[in-house]
Design an enzyme around this catalytic site. Structure first.
Site, PDB file in Angstrom:
ATOM      1  N   ILE A  83       0.837  -1.197   0.000  1.00 20.57           N
ATOM      2  CA  ILE A  83       0.000   0.000   0.000  1.00 20.57           C
ATOM      3  C   ILE A  83       0.874   1.251   0.000  1.00 20.57           C
ATOM      4  CG2 ILE A  83      -1.739   1.278   1.324  1.00 20.57           C
ATOM      5  CD1 ILE A  83      -2.673  -1.438   2.431  1.00 20.57           C
ATOM      6  N   SER A  84       0.461   2.254  -0.780  1.00 26.17           N
ATOM      7  CA  SER A  84       1.171   3.528  -0.877  1.00 26.17           C
ATOM      8  C   SER A  84       2.582   3.267  -1.409  1.00 26.17           C
ATOM      9  CB  SER A  84       1.179   4.242   0.480  1.00 26.17           C
ATOM     10  OG  SER A  84       1.660   5.553   0.366  1.00 26.17           O
ATOM     11  N   MET A  85       3.640   3.701  -0.712  1.00 26.22           N
ATOM     12  CA  MET A  85       4.985   3.411  -1.199  1.00 26.22           C
ATOM     13  C   MET A  85       5.233   1.903  -1.268  1.00 26.22           C
ATOM     14  SD  MET A  85       8.651   4.900   0.094  1.00 26.22           S
ATOM     15  CE  MET A  85       9.224   3.484   1.023  1.00 26.22           C
TER      16      MET A  85
ATOM     17  N   GLY B 129       3.563   0.065  -2.881  1.00 27.47           N
ATOM     18  CA  GLY B 129       3.333  -0.303  -4.266  1.00 27.47           C
ATOM     19  C   GLY B 129       4.622  -0.505  -5.032  1.00 27.47           C
TER      20      GLY B 129
ATOM     21  N   TYR C   4      -1.100  -1.157  -4.472  1.00 22.48           N
ATOM     22  CA  TYR C   4      -2.151  -0.252  -4.032  1.00 22.48           C
ATOM     23  C   TYR C   4      -1.500   0.853  -3.214  1.00 22.48           C
ATOM     24  CZ  TYR C   4      -6.077   1.083  -0.927  1.00 22.48           C
ATOM     25  OH  TYR C   4      -7.020   1.781  -0.186  1.00 22.48           O
TER      26      TYR C   4
END
Length: 267
Positions: free
Chosen positions: A238-240, A242, A261
């Protein structure tokens, strides 16, 4: 899109908090009433008002637990966990002692909530390069089967391994990964790696680019659990995360699906 605040950071972090209402880790009224007390762009005001809300809801949880109202206690602990996280998020001086104490209160609330789930959420320590990484293992609740010697919770299932990015917390992964996974019949293993949460704050281990060196021991640990189907392991970052998950999946071939994501193609 702006919510309450014109300041984009304040608005975004309020939206992030409100986003946890779907899985009962926030309440819209509590979030909005807190936001309207905060002075626009004032970091100290942000901390003070969210802390007030967190402490109030934490007291609800303790009271409910003392009276054996387990569902209400669980939901209140989840909300207090989130609100402590939100309060701490904008303490920008890394030497501020309130970072550690508020973060610890958030973790304490989630730990109490974890015991009130059925089955309980299991706190785990994943072996990693001479130390351990913290995690939670979430199992799908299955009906008792008397013909199966009560072993139904040991059925191997598809499993989602999930981690965050630069600033997400292990506990926040409940609403963004574990809860929706459980509803869909997946077990879920969440963890914090180098540079994240406890691993940077307490163990002082920084981020590393070669995230496969982190995910591989997590997969090793997952495969030691009899509730996990070794052929159906998905990884979500999730976020970084990704970027981190994409890097890991390029090298760790026991992962059968990968969700970015969000996808990060440039840092």
């Amino acid at each position: 899109m702006k919510i309450v605040f014109q300041d984009p950071t304040f608005s975004l972090q309020l939206l992030r908090a409100i986003g946890e209402t779907y899985y009962k880790a926030a309440d819209l009224g509590e979030c909005l009433s807190t936001a309207y007390r905060i002075k626009e762009g004032d970091f100290e005001s942000w901390y003070i008002e969210w802390l007030k809300t967190a402490k109030r809801v934490h007291s609800y949880a303790d009271q409910c637990l003392s009276q054996h109202h387990k569902v209400s206690a669980r939901e209140s602990y989840l909300r207090a966990c989130n609100y402590y996280r939100v309060a701490e998020f904008l303490l920008i001086n890394p030497e501020d002692p309130r970072i550690q104490t508020t973060w610890a209160s958030s973790k304490e609330c989630f730990s109490k909530a974890a015991t009130l789930f059925s089955p309980p959420i299991e706190s785990v320590e994943i072996p990693y390069e001479g130390t351990t990484l913290p995690g939670y293992f979430y199992r799908v609740e299955e009906k008792d089967d008397s013909n199966n010697n009560n072993n139904s919770n040991n059925t191997p299932r598809p499993t989602l391994i999930a981690h965050g990015g630069f600033d997400s917390t292990l506990e926040e992964l409940y609403t963004s990964a574990a809860a929706p996974a459980l509803e869909r019949g997946y077990n879920c293993l969440t963890f914090e790696g180098p540079g994240q949460g406890r691993v940077i704050r307490k163990q002082k281990i920084p981020f590393r680019y070669d995230w496969e060196k982190v995910v591989t021991p997590v997969v090793d640990y997952a495969l030691s659990l009899k509730q996990i189907d070794s052929k159906q392991i998905a990884l979500m970052g999730i976020s970084m995360g990704g970027y981190l998950a994409a890097r890991a999946a390029a090298f760790e071939h026991r992962i059968s699906a990968c969700i970015l994501y969000n996808g990060v193609y440039s840092l």
